[in-house]
Design an enzyme around this catalytic site. Structure first.
Site, PDB file in Angstrom:
ATOM      1  N   CYS A   1       3.285  -8.425  65.652  1.00 12.65           N
ATOM      2  CA  CYS A   1       2.054  -8.109  66.378  1.00 12.65           C
ATOM      3  C   CYS A   1       0.812  -8.145  65.505  1.00 12.65           C
ATOM      4  O   CYS A   1      -0.276  -7.785  65.957  1.00 12.65           O
ATOM      5  CB  CYS A   1       2.181  -6.731  67.020  1.00 12.65           C
ATOM      6  SG  CYS A   1       3.290  -6.791  68.426  1.00 12.65           S
ATOM      7  N   ASP A   2       0.953  -8.535  64.240  1.00 15.21           N
ATOM      8  CA  ASP A   2      -0.178  -8.535  63.331  1.00 15.21           C
ATOM      9  C   ASP A   2      -0.823  -9.924  63.284  1.00 15.21           C
ATOM     10  O   ASP A   2      -0.124 -10.927  63.146  1.00 15.21           O
ATOM     11  CB  ASP A   2       0.325  -8.150  61.934  1.00 15.21           C
ATOM     12  CG  ASP A   2      -0.810  -7.979  60.945  1.00 15.21           C
ATOM     13  OD1 ASP A   2      -1.978  -8.221  61.318  1.00 15.21           O
ATOM     14  OD2 ASP A   2      -0.523  -7.605  59.800  1.00 15.21           O
TER      15      ASP A   2
END
Ligand code: PLP
Length: 378
Positions: free
Chosen positions: A328-329
């Site tokens: 999710c980064d």
């Protein structure tokens, strides 16, 4: 690289992401190193890729090992321990160098019984080694130019050449034995002048030390040997010619010369196969999401300053795409403009020459495990 058919078959069997290590390439790289630098014993720098299978293949080919933590030391020791007992007594210097100039107490205490060869570059370390590993032999790391290398190391390690003779004398005064010098020109060094300057500085230090009654036996020229990432002619051979000429010009024949190649031996030996798990168009740019990324096999994009290319198995006209990893980064971006054909979910892509500083620094971030590893042609 294994053929595309072989890669596809392997993923059918093992799934993706899949990190495929070809041991024929490992052996070929080691043979090339020995062929062009016959005077130099290669100590494989285990941190580039610490898979035990790789350690065994290089060991069988005749390599020695550079370790930089007690974990790496144990890994190598465990994988070469079927040596006959007698050889085990005195092979340790021939087979392992502990090449981290900074060592904690517990590490020194564990190492001491093997009478290891360890590096140092400062006075505090001499006191520590004397106290916790009095049976160790020493190699002094000197600071040398790292200009233009892909990964720069000279800001962290190495004494100034002007301090070298004093640090050698101080170790002998403490009752220790300095066996030699070492340096590192920076990783993926394509500026051969770094090596030339480092060898000339080493020759001066050896001479100065000899003038003060300290004769050193070995020179460790470190790592930095460039891997042929772009597939062009090997620059390593050119470098080897330069090195051999400097060796015979600067050093006596009986000086033992060793090196610590990491990247050169393993980079070209591994291929990563990943799968397209997502697809979107953002601001007019095609974005693909893979099940491997920066926190995993592509960690080198961040830690190693190494840009890998993503290739498709499919043919077709290409457009410039962004390629992301699965977490999710937003940092998890493999590349911003890779030419790729139209891909669908489930299609496979691959990245070549990804054997060094890749899987070794893979994490479990966001709950995604590191890629599965398979070894072929062992
Ligand atoms: C990392 C490292 C190596 C290996 O360097 P490469 O550039 O991969 O050849 C060798 N020696 C030391 C001390 C290192 O830290």
């Amino acid at each position: 690289m294994p053929t595309r058919v072989v890669l596809k078959n392997l993923t059918r069997q093992h799934g993706t992401p899949l990190f495929v290590v070809d041991h024929d390439v490992l052996r070929r790289n080691y043979a090339e190193f020995k062929r062009y630098l016959p005077r130099v014993q290669a100590y494989y720098a285990v941190k580039a890729n610490p898979a035990p299978e790789i350690v065994r293949t290089f060991y069988e080919a005749g390599a020695s090992f550079d370790v930089a933590s007690i974990g790496e030391f144990r890994l190598v020791y465990e994988n070469i321990k079927d040596l006959p007992a007698k050889e085990r007594q005195d092979y340790i210097w021939d087979k392992i160098i502990y090449a981290n100039p900074i060592k904690d107490r517990a590490t020194l205490e564990e190492l001491d019984r093997y009478k290891p060869l360890v590096t140092y570059d400062n006075l505090a370390e001499i006191g520590k080694v004397r106290k916790h590993a009095p049976h160790a032999g020493l190699a002094l790391r000197i600071r040398v130019p790292n200009t233009g290398s892909m990964v720069e190391l000279s800001s962290k390690f190495g004494c100034a050449p002007g301090e070298a003779a004093d640090l050698i004398a101080a170790a002998f005064d403490a009752g220790l034995v300095v066996e030699g010098l070492c340096f590192h020109v920076g990783s993926q060094c394509t500026n051969f002048d770094n090596f030339v300057q480092a060898l000339n500085m080493s020759a001066q230090v050896l001479e100065e030390a000899a003038g003060r009654g300290c004769k050193l036996e070995l020179l460790d020229i470190g790592g930095g040997f460039p891997a042929p990432y772009d597939g062009s002619v090997s620059r390593f051979r050119e470098l080897a010619r330069v090195l051999n000429a400097e060796f015979s010009r600067l050093f006596p024949k009986d000086l033992e010369i060793l090196a610590e190649p990491g990247r050169f031996l393993v980079a070209t030996a591994a291929t990563l196969v990943a799968e397209v798990i997502g697809k979107a168009d953002r601001d007019g740019k095609r974005c693909y999401y893979l099940n491997d990324g920066i926190y995993h096999t592509f960690s080198g994009v961040l830690f190693d300053h190494c840009q890998y290319h993503i290739k498709a198995f499919k043919k077709g006209s290409t457009q410039l795409c962004a390629v992301f990893g699965p977490t999710c980064d937003a940092l998890d971006t493999i590349c911003q403009s890779e030419p790729l054909p139209e891909l669908n979910l489930g299609d496979l892509v691959y990245s070549e020459h990804i054997g060094a500083y890749s899987h070794a620094s893979s994490t479990w971030f966001n709950g995604f495990p590191p890629a599965k590893v398979v070894h072929i042609n062992r």
